[in-house]
Write a protein that holds these residues in place. Structure first.
Motif, PDB file in Angstrom:
ATOM      1  N   LEU A 118       0.827  -1.202   0.000  1.00  0.00           N
ATOM      2  CA  LEU A 118       0.000   0.000   0.000  1.00  0.00           C
ATOM      3  C   LEU A 118       0.865   1.257   0.000  1.00  0.00           C
ATOM      4  O   LEU A 118       0.590   2.219  -0.726  1.00  0.00           O
ATOM      5  CB  LEU A 118      -0.928   0.003   1.215  1.00  0.00           C
ATOM      6  CG  LEU A 118      -1.872   1.203   1.347  1.00  0.00           C
ATOM      7  CD1 LEU A 118      -2.800   1.300   0.144  1.00  0.00           C
ATOM      8  CD2 LEU A 118      -2.678   1.117   2.635  1.00  0.00           C
ATOM      9  N   GLY A 119       1.935   1.262   0.793  1.00  0.00           N
ATOM     10  CA  GLY A 119       2.838   2.413   0.823  1.00  0.00           C
ATOM     11  C   GLY A 119       3.487   2.652  -0.535  1.00  0.00           C
ATOM     12  O   GLY A 119       3.610   3.805  -0.985  1.00  0.00           O
ATOM     13  N   LEU A 120       3.899   1.569  -1.206  1.00  0.00           N
ATOM     14  CA  LEU A 120       4.487   1.696  -2.538  1.00  0.00           C
ATOM     15  C   LEU A 120       3.486   2.275  -3.529  1.00  0.00           C
ATOM     16  O   LEU A 120       3.818   3.129  -4.357  1.00  0.00           O
ATOM     17  CB  LEU A 120       4.967   0.322  -3.027  1.00  0.00           C
ATOM     18  CG  LEU A 120       6.183  -0.271  -2.296  1.00  0.00           C
ATOM     19  CD1 LEU A 120       6.384  -1.725  -2.692  1.00  0.00           C
ATOM     20  CD2 LEU A 120       7.434   0.541  -2.588  1.00  0.00           C
ATOM     21  N   PHE A 163       7.072  -3.341  -7.938  1.00  0.00           N
ATOM     22  CA  PHE A 163       7.432  -3.950  -6.658  1.00  0.00           C
ATOM     23  C   PHE A 163       6.178  -4.298  -5.847  1.00  0.00           C
ATOM     24  O   PHE A 163       6.125  -5.345  -5.184  1.00  0.00           O
ATOM     25  CB  PHE A 163       8.342  -3.013  -5.860  1.00  0.00           C
ATOM     26  CG  PHE A 163       9.788  -3.081  -6.259  1.00  0.00           C
ATOM     27  CD1 PHE A 163      10.520  -4.235  -6.049  1.00  0.00           C
ATOM     28  CD2 PHE A 163      10.412  -1.998  -6.852  1.00  0.00           C
ATOM     29  CE1 PHE A 163      11.862  -4.313  -6.422  1.00  0.00           C
ATOM     30  CE2 PHE A 163      11.753  -2.059  -7.226  1.00  0.00           C
ATOM     31  CZ  PHE A 163      12.483  -3.225  -7.015  1.00  0.00           C
ATOM     32  N   ALA A 164       5.171  -3.429  -5.896  1.00  0.00           N
ATOM     33  CA  ALA A 164       3.920  -3.709  -5.188  1.00  0.00           C
ATOM     34  C   ALA A 164       3.241  -4.955  -5.744  1.00  0.00           C
ATOM     35  O   ALA A 164       2.648  -5.748  -4.992  1.00  0.00           O
ATOM     36  CB  ALA A 164       2.977  -2.506  -5.300  1.00  0.00           C
ATOM     37  N   LEU A 165       3.352  -5.166  -7.065  1.00  0.00           N
ATOM     38  CA  LEU A 165       2.742  -6.342  -7.691  1.00  0.00           C
ATOM     39  C   LEU A 165       3.406  -7.637  -7.246  1.00  0.00           C
ATOM     40  O   LEU A 165       2.821  -8.717  -7.382  1.00  0.00           O
ATOM     41  CB  LEU A 165       2.798  -6.216  -9.215  1.00  0.00           C
ATOM     42  CG  LEU A 165       1.820  -5.225  -9.845  1.00  0.00           C
ATOM     43  CD1 LEU A 165       2.156  -4.968 -11.302  1.00  0.00           C
ATOM     44  CD2 LEU A 165       0.383  -5.735  -9.702  1.00  0.00           C
ATOM     45  N   VAL A 180      -3.823  -4.149  -6.528  1.00  0.00           N
ATOM     46  CA  VAL A 180      -2.875  -3.070  -6.829  1.00  0.00           C
ATOM     47  C   VAL A 180      -3.408  -2.135  -7.917  1.00  0.00           C
ATOM     48  O   VAL A 180      -3.317  -0.901  -7.797  1.00  0.00           O
ATOM     49  CB  VAL A 180      -1.510  -3.649  -7.254  1.00  0.00           C
ATOM     50  CG1 VAL A 180      -0.577  -2.539  -7.739  1.00  0.00           C
ATOM     51  CG2 VAL A 180      -0.873  -4.405  -6.091  1.00  0.00           C
ATOM     52  N   ALA A 181      -3.963  -2.705  -8.994  1.00  0.00           N
ATOM     53  CA  ALA A 181      -4.409  -1.891 -10.133  1.00  0.00           C
ATOM     54  C   ALA A 181      -5.422  -0.825  -9.724  1.00  0.00           C
ATOM     55  O   ALA A 181      -5.276   0.348 -10.107  1.00  0.00           O
ATOM     56  CB  ALA A 181      -4.972  -2.787 -11.239  1.00  0.00           C
ATOM     57  N   PRO A 182      -6.465  -1.170  -8.950  1.00  0.00           N
ATOM     58  CA  PRO A 182      -7.396  -0.103  -8.538  1.00  0.00           C
ATOM     59  C   PRO A 182      -6.788   0.853  -7.508  1.00  0.00           C
ATOM     60  O   PRO A 182      -7.038   2.058  -7.560  1.00  0.00           O
ATOM     61  CB  PRO A 182      -8.581  -0.876  -7.919  1.00  0.00           C
ATOM     62  CG  PRO A 182      -8.422  -2.280  -8.363  1.00  0.00           C
ATOM     63  CD  PRO A 182      -6.953  -2.500  -8.545  1.00  0.00           C
TER      64      PRO A 182
END
Length: 296
Positions: free
Chosen positions: A6-8, A242-244, A252-254
């Motif tokens: 979430l931070g990324l 990196f989040a993915l 992640v996409a939304p």
């Protein structure tokens, strides 16, 4: 969602808004602008990109395949987005692109990648898309002469750009997570930038009648914007990659659409685009949707 993921995503959203505002300012730059930004990105990313490939044991084939396909998809994305900014309002083009993209990404992640996020995440994704679409439609009231044509162009390019977003999101997620194709995120971004440079070079260098004249003109007039896009755009997307690796595409996409909130605020208050009240309501809905994803 994982707190680090979430931070990324939040950091990526801020960076994404920054480079899109720079691209909007250089909206008339077209293909030469996109090519110049890709060239600068490829040069800046080269040291870390090479380090990433060598760190994987020198396995160049996954990098070549991942970067080539990603580059084709990102080239379509950047060209359509830049064309949309030249002909429409940023607060119509950007939200529609960012709403269509995650909606398709979530659907395809469920159908193709077999992801199964919880219902709060799915509901949050739907809320985000709804908020983004509301922001885009808030500019639908035509006011003076050019407004109808600008609206139509904004909607068209926004939706087309959204399709490319869904395509590159799914491919890049596969490239950095698949056991058979795993590529270091920065290396993938570098490979994508190199592919964009090669694909766009014939068009950029021949634009404007004289070979390279248009490129020189765009560089002279929009050097700062080129450098902002060249540095901040890959930074934003590397954070997403990196989040993915930490969370599913369907989350992640939304969540990365928080960038819409920042761009909407800038479009309303800095660029003085229409219907700020409706767009702020839509921005609030986006934040609520991301909050649902965050707690899922």
């Amino acid at each position: 969602m994982n707190l680090l993921a979430l931070g990324l995503v939040l950091a990526a959203a801020v960076a994404h808004a920054v480079w899109n505002l720079a691209a909007k300012k250089a909206g008339a730059g077209g293909v030469p602008f996109v090519w110049l930004a890709s060239v600068c990105s490829a040069v800046l990313l080269a040291p870390l990109g090479i380090w990433g490939v060598l760190g994987s044991g020198g396995h160049w084939l996954p990098w070549l395949l991942g970067g080539a396909v990603s580059g084709v998809l990102h080239t379509g994305y950047f060209v359509l987005l830049q064309r949309g900014y030249a002909q429409g309002d940023i607060s119509v083009v950007y939200p529609l692109a960012r709403g269509t993209g995650p909606a398709l990404s979530v659907l395809l992640a469920l159908l193709v990648l077999g992801e199964r996020p919880g219902w709060p995440a799915v509901l949050g994704a739907a809320v985000v898309v709804g908020g983004v679409v509301l922001i885009g439609l808030s500019g639908s009231t035509p006011t003076p002469a050019k407004r109808p044509s600008r609206l139509g162009a904004g909607v068209l390019y926004g939706v087309l750009t959204g399709f490319t977003i869904a395509a590159y999101t799914l491919w890049d997620a596969h490239s950095v997570t698949s056991a058979g194709l795993a590529v270091f995120p920065i290396s993938l971004m570098w490979g994508s930038a190199l592919a964009e440079v090669l694909l766009l070079a014939p068009f950029a260098l021949r634009s404007g009648g004289t070979t390279g004249s248009r490129v020189r003109s765009v560089w002279s007039q929009n050097r700062r914007e080129v450098l902002i896009v060249a540095t901040v755009s890959p930074l934003a997307y590397v954070l997403v990659l990196f989040a993915l690796q930490l969370a599913p595409v369907a989350m992640v996409a939304p969540a990365r659409e928080l960038s819409v909130v920042f761009v909407t605020l800038a479009g309303a208050f800095l660029l003085h685009e229409a219907e700020p009240r409706k767009r702020l309501i839509g921005a609030g809905i986006v934040v609520a949707g991301v909050a649902l994803i965050a707690v899922s």
